[in-house]
Design a protein around this motif. Sequence first.
Motif, PDB file in Angstrom:
ATOM      1  N   VAL A  12      15.432 -63.376  28.489  1.00 57.79           N
ATOM      2  CA  VAL A  12      15.138 -62.835  27.322  1.00 57.79           C
ATOM      3  C   VAL A  12      14.046 -63.561  26.694  1.00 57.79           C
ATOM      4  CG1 VAL A  12      15.744 -61.984  24.921  1.00 57.79           C
ATOM      5  CG2 VAL A  12      17.379 -61.387  27.015  1.00 57.79           C
ATOM      6  N   LYS A  13      14.427 -64.853  26.636  1.00 56.44           N
ATOM      7  CA  LYS A  13      13.429 -65.821  26.081  1.00 56.44           C
ATOM      8  C   LYS A  13      12.237 -65.925  26.816  1.00 56.44           C
ATOM      9  CE  LYS A  13      17.064 -68.159  23.464  1.00 56.44           C
ATOM     10  NZ  LYS A  13      17.801 -69.651  23.285  1.00 56.44           N
ATOM     11  N   ALA A  14      12.402 -66.290  28.194  1.00 60.72           N
ATOM     12  CA  ALA A  14      11.000 -66.416  28.990  1.00 60.72           C
ATOM     13  C   ALA A  14      10.185 -65.283  29.142  1.00 60.72           C
ATOM     14  CB  ALA A  14      11.764 -66.537  30.529  1.00 60.72           C
ATOM     15  N   ARG A  15      10.903 -64.013  29.086  1.00 58.41           N
ATOM     16  CA  ARG A  15      10.188 -62.692  28.908  1.00 58.41           C
ATOM     17  C   ARG A  15       9.338 -62.737  27.708  1.00 58.41           C
ATOM     18  NH1 ARG A  15      10.606 -57.474  27.414  1.00 58.41           N
ATOM     19  NH2 ARG A  15       9.480 -55.963  28.638  1.00 58.41           N
ATOM     20  N   GLN A  16       9.945 -62.980  26.441  1.00 56.55           N
ATOM     21  CA  GLN A  16       9.102 -63.304  25.317  1.00 56.55           C
ATOM     22  C   GLN A  16       8.122 -64.228  25.091  1.00 56.55           C
ATOM     23  OE1 GLN A  16      12.433 -63.757  22.479  1.00 56.55           O
ATOM     24  NE2 GLN A  16      13.090 -61.650  22.298  1.00 56.55           N
ATOM     25  N   ASN A  17       8.132 -65.268  25.780  1.00 53.79           N
ATOM     26  CA  ASN A  17       7.314 -66.381  25.972  1.00 53.79           C
ATOM     27  C   ASN A  17       6.336 -66.357  27.042  1.00 53.79           C
ATOM     28  OD1 ASN A  17       8.384 -67.117  23.399  1.00 53.79           O
ATOM     29  ND2 ASN A  17      10.124 -68.152  24.326  1.00 53.79           N
ATOM     30  N   ASN A  18       6.613 -65.391  28.200  1.00 56.20           N
ATOM     31  CA  ASN A  18       5.608 -65.485  29.180  1.00 56.20           C
ATOM     32  C   ASN A  18       5.867 -66.903  29.847  1.00 56.20           C
ATOM     33  OD1 ASN A  18       3.766 -64.757  31.229  1.00 56.20           O
ATOM     34  ND2 ASN A  18       2.147 -65.756  30.138  1.00 56.20           N
ATOM     35  N   ASP A  62       3.292 -63.124  33.698  1.00 57.42           N
ATOM     36  CA  ASP A  62       4.578 -63.019  34.259  1.00 57.42           C
ATOM     37  C   ASP A  62       5.498 -62.220  33.487  1.00 57.42           C
ATOM     38  OD1 ASP A  62       3.847 -64.442  36.348  1.00 57.42           O
ATOM     39  OD2 ASP A  62       4.736 -66.488  35.638  1.00 57.42           O
ATOM     40  N   THR A  63       5.005 -61.898  32.083  1.00 56.48           N
ATOM     41  CA  THR A  63       5.932 -61.135  31.252  1.00 56.48           C
ATOM     42  C   THR A  63       5.847 -59.566  31.902  1.00 56.48           C
ATOM     43  OG1 THR A  63       5.961 -62.228  29.257  1.00 56.48           O
ATOM     44  CG2 THR A  63       6.203 -59.970  28.919  1.00 56.48           C
ATOM     45  N   VAL A  64       4.619 -59.127  32.074  1.00 55.13           N
ATOM     46  CA  VAL A  64       4.460 -57.718  32.996  1.00 55.13           C
ATOM     47  C   VAL A  64       4.792 -57.833  34.208  1.00 55.13           C
ATOM     48  CG1 VAL A  64       3.394 -56.898  30.872  1.00 55.13           C
ATOM     49  CG2 VAL A  64       2.017 -57.930  32.778  1.00 55.13           C
ATOM     50  N   GLY A  65       4.867 -58.814  34.813  1.00 51.23           N
ATOM     51  CA  GLY A  65       5.094 -59.074  36.331  1.00 51.23           C
ATOM     52  C   GLY A  65       6.533 -59.463  36.651  1.00 51.23           C
ATOM     53  N   VAL A  66       6.690 -60.494  37.247  1.00 58.20           N
ATOM     54  CA  VAL A  66       7.931 -61.007  37.902  1.00 58.20           C
ATOM     55  C   VAL A  66       9.065 -61.042  36.877  1.00 58.20           C
ATOM     56  CG1 VAL A  66       7.686 -63.606  37.577  1.00 58.20           C
ATOM     57  CG2 VAL A  66       8.984 -62.732  39.524  1.00 58.20           C
ATOM     58  N   LEU A  67       8.617 -61.230  35.444  1.00 60.35           N
ATOM     59  CA  LEU A  67       9.799 -61.389  34.481  1.00 60.35           C
ATOM     60  C   LEU A  67      10.253 -59.925  33.741  1.00 60.35           C
ATOM     61  CD1 LEU A  67       8.694 -64.630  32.504  1.00 60.35           C
ATOM     62  CD2 LEU A  67      10.833 -64.181  33.807  1.00 60.35           C
ATOM     63  N   GLN A  68       9.533 -58.992  34.252  1.00 56.06           N
ATOM     64  CA  GLN A  68       9.638 -57.690  33.594  1.00 56.06           C
ATOM     65  C   GLN A  68      11.104 -56.995  33.630  1.00 56.06           C
ATOM     66  OE1 GLN A  68       8.475 -53.731  35.391  1.00 56.06           O
ATOM     67  NE2 GLN A  68       6.780 -55.186  36.380  1.00 56.06           N
ATOM     68  N   ASP A  69      11.952 -57.171  34.780  1.00 56.07           N
ATOM     69  CA  ASP A  69      13.282 -56.701  34.876  1.00 56.07           C
ATOM     70  C   ASP A  69      14.070 -57.667  34.693  1.00 56.07           C
ATOM     71  OD1 ASP A  69      13.126 -53.938  36.035  1.00 56.07           O
ATOM     72  OD2 ASP A  69      11.752 -54.953  37.709  1.00 56.07           O
ATOM     73  N   MET A  70      15.433 -57.255  34.199  1.00 58.27           N
ATOM     74  CA  MET A  70      16.414 -58.037  33.797  1.00 58.27           C
ATOM     75  C   MET A  70      17.557 -58.371  34.889  1.00 58.27           C
ATOM     76  SD  MET A  70      19.192 -55.735  31.487  1.00 58.27           S
ATOM     77  CE  MET A  70      19.913 -54.545  32.178  1.00 58.27           C
ATOM     78  N   HIS A  71      17.413 -57.569  35.821  1.00 57.45           N
ATOM     79  CA  HIS A  71      18.454 -57.529  37.040  1.00 57.45           C
ATOM     80  C   HIS A  71      18.590 -58.698  37.636  1.00 57.45           C
ATOM     81  CE1 HIS A  71      18.701 -53.188  36.063  1.00 57.45           C
ATOM     82  NE2 HIS A  71      17.484 -53.330  36.182  1.00 57.45           N
ATOM     83  N   TRP A  72      17.642 -59.535  37.801  1.00 56.18           N
ATOM     84  CA  TRP A  72      17.768 -60.777  38.738  1.00 56.18           C
ATOM     85  C   TRP A  72      18.451 -61.679  37.950  1.00 56.18           C
ATOM     86  CZ3 TRP A  72      12.197 -61.307  41.200  1.00 56.18           C
ATOM     87  CH2 TRP A  72      12.117 -60.426  42.252  1.00 56.18           C
ATOM     88  N   SER A  73      18.815 -61.492  36.841  1.00 56.88           N
ATOM     89  CA  SER A  73      19.709 -62.483  36.012  1.00 56.88           C
ATOM     90  C   SER A  73      21.102 -62.278  36.289  1.00 56.88           C
ATOM     91  CB  SER A  73      19.373 -62.515  34.353  1.00 56.88           C
ATOM     92  OG  SER A  73      19.832 -61.156  34.036  1.00 56.88           O
ATOM     93  N   ASP A  74      21.401 -61.187  36.972  1.00 51.90           N
ATOM     94  CA  ASP A  74      22.687 -61.037  37.400  1.00 51.90           C
ATOM     95  C   ASP A  74      23.010 -61.038  39.003  1.00 51.90           C
ATOM     96  OD1 ASP A  74      25.538 -60.236  36.672  1.00 51.90           O
ATOM     97  OD2 ASP A  74      24.960 -57.899  37.308  1.00 51.90           O
ATOM     98  N   GLY A  75      21.873 -61.078  39.700  1.00 50.98           N
ATOM     99  CA  GLY A  75      22.140 -61.049  41.096  1.00 50.98           C
ATOM    100  C   GLY A  75      21.145 -59.985  41.561  1.00 50.98           C
ATOM    101  N   PHE A  76      21.508 -59.971  43.119  1.00 53.13           N
ATOM    102  CA  PHE A  76      20.627 -59.051  43.969  1.00 53.13           C
ATOM    103  C   PHE A  76      21.241 -58.085  44.751  1.00 53.13           C
ATOM    104  CE2 PHE A  76      19.476 -63.735  43.301  1.00 53.13           C
ATOM    105  CZ  PHE A  76      18.135 -63.605  42.852  1.00 53.13           C
ATOM    106  N   GLY A  77      20.492 -57.068  45.369  1.00 52.54           N
ATOM    107  CA  GLY A  77      20.918 -56.251  46.309  1.00 52.54           C
ATOM    108  C   GLY A  77      21.087 -54.892  45.810  1.00 52.54           C
TER     109      GLY A  77
END
Length: 520
Positions: free
Chosen positions: A133-139, A415-430
Amino acid sequence: MMSENNSGETMQFTTSDERISTLLKRVQETTDLLKLEALASWDQHTQMPERAGEARMHQVATLDGIIHERQSDPALGKLLQELEGVVSQSRFTDADRSLVRHARRSYDQATKLPPELVEERAKVAVASLESWVKARQNNDFASFAPWLQRTVHLQREIADRLGYTETRFDALIDLHDPGLTASEVEALFVPIRDVSTRLLKRIQASGKTIDTACLFGNFPISQQEALCKKMAASVGYDFTRGMIASSAHPFMIDFGTPLDVRFTVRYSEQFLPMALMAALHEGGHALYEQGSAPSLLRTPLAGGASSGIHESQSRLWENVIGRSEPFWQKKFALVQEAFPQHFAEVPLPTFVQALNKVEPSLIRVEADEVTYNLHIMVRFELEKVLVNGEISVESLPRLWNEKYREYLGIEPENDTVGVLQDMHWSDGFGGFQGYTIGNICAAQIFKKLQSEFPDLKERLAGGDTSFILQWLSEHMYSIGATYLPQDLMVRLTGESMNPNYLLSYLTGKFEKIYDLSPES
C-alpha cells in the motif's frame, strides 16, 4: 425451499451417518475460524488504523496456526480414510462425497506444511500488504521488494512441500484452479493471445474513434455510492446479506456464504466506470456466493468451485451482460438519475460505445475486453518464471515494462501504474490465470444462456435480469464447490472449458462496434 442442482439432487449431507456428522462438525468449526480470519482481512483492507499492522500480523498468524492444527489432526486423517472407503456408495450424496474430497485436500496440504511455515506465511502476507500500500502510494518498488522476496521464498517452499509433476508453479496454480497445470493454462492462452493481438491491430487500423468524454467529469463519491448500491441491487444483490465498502483494490469476500457476502469498489471522482463497473464485477462474485444452498453454510462447499469459475461470474455480469446495449436500455436511467446534469443529454449508444472502447492501457482492472487477457498473460508469465527461479525480484519492473511494450505497445511511466498496481503478489502466486479462465467460462456459459433463453436480449432490454440469476442459481450457484471446475462446466454447458466461445464473442462483438469486415 432448498435450491436444487440441475440433476435434481438437493445439497444435503447424510447426517444420519455418524461419520459424516463427525466430519461435518469438524469442517464447520474450521470454516468458522477461516471466516473470522477473513473478517480480519476485510478490516485490514477497509478501515484498520495505519499502525495496527503489527498486532494484526500476530493475530492472523495465531488463527492460521490453530486452523492448521485442526486441519492436520491425525484423527481427521483416520476418519477420512474410513469415509473414502464407503462414500462412493449410492446412499451417500454428492455433497457428502465433495465434503470428503475437500477435507482430504485440506488435510493433505496441511500435513505437508509445518505449522511454523503456515504462521510465517500469514505474518508475511499481512506485512507485505501494508508495505505494498505504501510502496504503491510512493512509487517505491524498492521498499516493497524485500517483502516480495520473502513471499517468493515462502511460496517456493510451499510448492516444494506440496509437490508437483512438471514445474514448481503447478503446485501453486492447483491451489487456485484445482487440476490445472501451467502447460494446460498456456494451451488455453495461445489462441486467445493470437486473436486478441490480431483483433487489436485490426481495430487500431480501422481509423474509427470512440468518444469517451461522457465517462469523465465531476462525480461526487456520495452519489457514486448510492448509484453502485442501486446497480448491485438491480441485478439481485441482497443487502440484507451484504454491504459495499471502499478499498485501494476492489474485492469480494465472504464471512459465511450465503449469509454474509460483502464487496468493495474503488472510487474516482473524475472517472465513473471505475466504481460503477467494479460494482457489477464484484457484485457478480457476490451473487455467486449468495446463491449457495443454505445447507452448505459453514462448509468449504459454499461458494465458488475455483478461482477461474468464480471469475466467470464477475466477468459475465460486468462484461458480457454489463457492457451490452440491451442491459443498459433500462439501467442507463439509474446513471441519469444519479448524475442528471452530466448524462441527461447523452444518448444511450454513445454511453455504451464509450464503455466498450478498445485502447491499450496500463491498468488491468480498467482494461477493455480485447486487451484484458494480455494483462493477465503478462502476470502469469512473470509469476511462472519468478516462482520457478528463472528471474529475480529486482528484475520485475524492467521485465514488466518490456512485456507491456511487447503485448500492448505501451510502457508504464512509473511502477505505481506498472509492477505495483496489483495487491495480489503481497499474498502469493498462482491465481492470475483465473481471470482469463473466467473470461473463457463466462462466454461459454453465456452461449448456454442464449440457447436456454432465445429472447434473452429482449428481456434484458426490458430491464429484467432475474431470469438469468434464477437459472444460474439453480444450475450453478446453489451447488457451490460440490464439483470440480471441469466437471461443473460439463454439467452446465455440455463440454469442458473451450476458448473458442470467447474468441467468437470477442470477434463478433468488436467487429460490429468498430465496423470491421469479418476475417476471411
